[in-house]
Design an enzyme around this catalytic site. Sequence first.
Site, PDB file in Angstrom:
ATOM      1  N   ASP A  91       0.868  -1.197   0.000  1.00  0.00           N
ATOM      2  CA  ASP A  91       0.000   0.000   0.000  1.00  0.00           C
ATOM      3  C   ASP A  91       0.898   1.239   0.000  1.00  0.00           C
ATOM      4  O   ASP A  91       2.120   1.140   0.182  1.00  0.00           O
ATOM      5  CB  ASP A  91      -0.916   0.024   1.235  1.00  0.00           C
ATOM      6  N   SER A  92       0.275   2.407  -0.165  1.00  0.00           N
ATOM      7  CA  SER A  92       1.042   3.656  -0.115  1.00  0.00           C
ATOM      8  C   SER A  92       1.370   4.052   1.326  1.00  0.00           C
ATOM      9  O   SER A  92       2.198   4.928   1.548  1.00  0.00           O
ATOM     10  CB  SER A  92       0.211   4.780  -0.747  1.00  0.00           C
ATOM     11  N   TYR A 107      -1.048   8.374  -2.997  1.00  0.00           N
ATOM     12  CA  TYR A 107      -1.220   7.909  -4.372  1.00  0.00           C
ATOM     13  C   TYR A 107      -2.478   8.535  -4.996  1.00  0.00           C
ATOM     14  O   TYR A 107      -2.589   8.677  -6.201  1.00  0.00           O
ATOM     15  CB  TYR A 107      -1.391   6.380  -4.391  1.00  0.00           C
ATOM     16  N   GLY A 108      -3.441   8.872  -4.131  1.00  0.00           N
ATOM     17  CA  GLY A 108      -4.766   9.280  -4.599  1.00  0.00           C
ATOM     18  C   GLY A 108      -4.790  10.487  -5.514  1.00  0.00           C
ATOM     19  O   GLY A 108      -5.717  10.661  -6.295  1.00  0.00           O
ATOM     20  N   CYS A 144      -4.401  -1.599  -1.768  1.00  0.00           N
ATOM     21  CA  CYS A 144      -4.566  -0.170  -2.039  1.00  0.00           C
ATOM     22  C   CYS A 144      -5.603  -0.029  -3.158  1.00  0.00           C
ATOM     23  O   CYS A 144      -5.435  -0.621  -4.232  1.00  0.00           O
ATOM     24  CB  CYS A 144      -3.220   0.403  -2.478  1.00  0.00           C
ATOM     25  N   THR A 154      -6.342   2.666  -4.859  1.00  0.00           N
ATOM     26  CA  THR A 154      -5.847   3.499  -5.959  1.00  0.00           C
ATOM     27  C   THR A 154      -4.967   2.664  -6.896  1.00  0.00           C
ATOM     28  O   THR A 154      -5.105   2.740  -8.124  1.00  0.00           O
ATOM     29  CB  THR A 154      -5.060   4.693  -5.383  1.00  0.00           C
ATOM     30  N   GLU A 186      -3.347   8.790   7.961  1.00  0.00           N
ATOM     31  CA  GLU A 186      -1.894   8.736   8.179  1.00  0.00           C
ATOM     32  C   GLU A 186      -1.509   9.576   9.398  1.00  0.00           C
ATOM     33  O   GLU A 186      -0.596   9.245  10.139  1.00  0.00           O
ATOM     34  CB  GLU A 186      -1.140   9.266   6.953  1.00  0.00           C
ATOM     35  N   CYS A 191     -11.151   2.796  -0.469  1.00  0.00           N
ATOM     36  CA  CYS A 191      -9.755   3.111  -0.168  1.00  0.00           C
ATOM     37  C   CYS A 191      -9.449   2.366   1.123  1.00  0.00           C
ATOM     38  O   CYS A 191     -10.259   2.399   2.063  1.00  0.00           O
ATOM     39  CB  CYS A 191      -9.581   4.616   0.026  1.00  0.00           C
ATOM     40  N   THR A 192      -8.297   1.709   1.180  1.00  0.00           N
ATOM     41  CA  THR A 192      -8.020   0.850   2.336  1.00  0.00           C
ATOM     42  C   THR A 192      -7.739   1.644   3.616  1.00  0.00           C
ATOM     43  O   THR A 192      -7.670   1.060   4.694  1.00  0.00           O
ATOM     44  CB  THR A 192      -6.851  -0.100   2.028  1.00  0.00           C
ATOM     45  N   HIS A 193      -7.585   2.941   3.492  1.00  0.00           N
ATOM     46  CA  HIS A 193      -7.446   3.767   4.706  1.00  0.00           C
ATOM     47  C   HIS A 193      -8.798   3.970   5.413  1.00  0.00           C
ATOM     48  O   HIS A 193      -8.833   4.311   6.589  1.00  0.00           O
ATOM     49  CB  HIS A 193      -6.879   5.153   4.363  1.00  0.00           C
TER      50      HIS A 193
HETATM   51  N1  DGL Z   1      -4.797   3.291   0.690  1.00  0.00           N
HETATM   52  C1  DGL Z   1      -4.867   3.830  -0.609  1.00  0.00           C
HETATM   53  C2  DGL Z   1      -6.125   3.414  -1.327  1.00  0.00           C
HETATM   54  O1  DGL Z   1      -6.679   2.400  -0.973  1.00  0.00           O
HETATM   55  C3  DGL Z   1      -4.477   5.166  -1.002  1.00  0.00           C
HETATM   56  C4  DGL Z   1      -4.341   6.367  -0.209  1.00  0.00           C
HETATM   57  C5  DGL Z   1      -3.434   7.310  -0.953  1.00  0.00           C
HETATM   58  O2  DGL Z   1      -2.244   6.983  -1.066  1.00  0.00           O
HETATM   59  O3  DGL Z   1      -3.924   8.328  -1.432  1.00  0.00           O
HETATM   60  O4  DGL Z   1      -6.567   4.043  -2.247  1.00  0.00           O
END
Ligand code: DGL
Length: 263
Positions: free
Chosen positions: A10-11, A42-43, A73, A75, A151, A183-185
């Site tokens: 993931d990012s 990454y988004g 992730c 994205t 984050e 998004c996994t966050h």
């Molecule tokens: N966790 C990531 C996702 O699922 C991306 C968050 C990011 O880097 O912007 O999209």
Amino acid sequence: MDKRPIGVFDSGVGGIAVFREIIKYNPNENIVYLGDTKSFPYGSKSKESIVELTKKGIEFLINKGVKQIVIACGTATSQALDEVKKLYNIPIIGIINSTVEYIEQKNMKNVGVMATAGTIRSNAWKNSILQKIPDANVINKACALLAPMAEEGWIDNEIAVLTIKEYLKDLKDKNLQALILGCTHYPLFKKIIKNELQENVDIIDTGEILSKALKKELIQNSMENNETEPKYEIYLTDTETNFKNVASKLLGNNMQEIKLAKE
Ligand code: DGL
């Protein structure tokens, strides 16, 4: 039986929410985690950049001797999965397919998707859902602030509540059957999201669904590890700021010392 680890990418810290689910459903598997904190977020990046960064991440994990890659992730799944699958001779799964299958099985037709701007722009969720359920109604919502807030560890304060309220304005009272946390966050905000929506909306944590699919796939390919006492390793591409705090909340006793990924 295959003792080699699973590589999870993931990012940043969002993939740790997937890691948590993977070890719940695959408790004997060894895991190597890579969080590309140097290139987070990454988004907001272009597809070309996401593909390049995802390739780098996969190559790092392949060099660690993994048997399977999990792109934890949204994205990277939405914009790079198809490309990287063609490039590497290793099984690679992302977060979209298994979730769309779940929605199809449950016969859900009114679906919301919260994700990063890049994921929403790619239309990957909408296209995948419509391919399986042509008469589905998919409402997209880009939530650019949520991954950086996760984050930072702002996952349960007043600002998190207000931000989520604002993003959910377009998704509330739309008779949604499911809301995909694309998004996994975002599972880090699940409690707040749940409080804001009607009881009957299925709030989908893609990590949980992916982890069940992963288990099936490993068994089908005779690649599962039956040994107990799994080993976990966590690498970041840059120094951590709040990663450890947030990741520890998710992993508890399974939290590991963080190592710096050398190129
Ligand atoms: N966790 C990531 C996702 O699922 C991306 C968050 C990011 O880097 O912007 O999209």
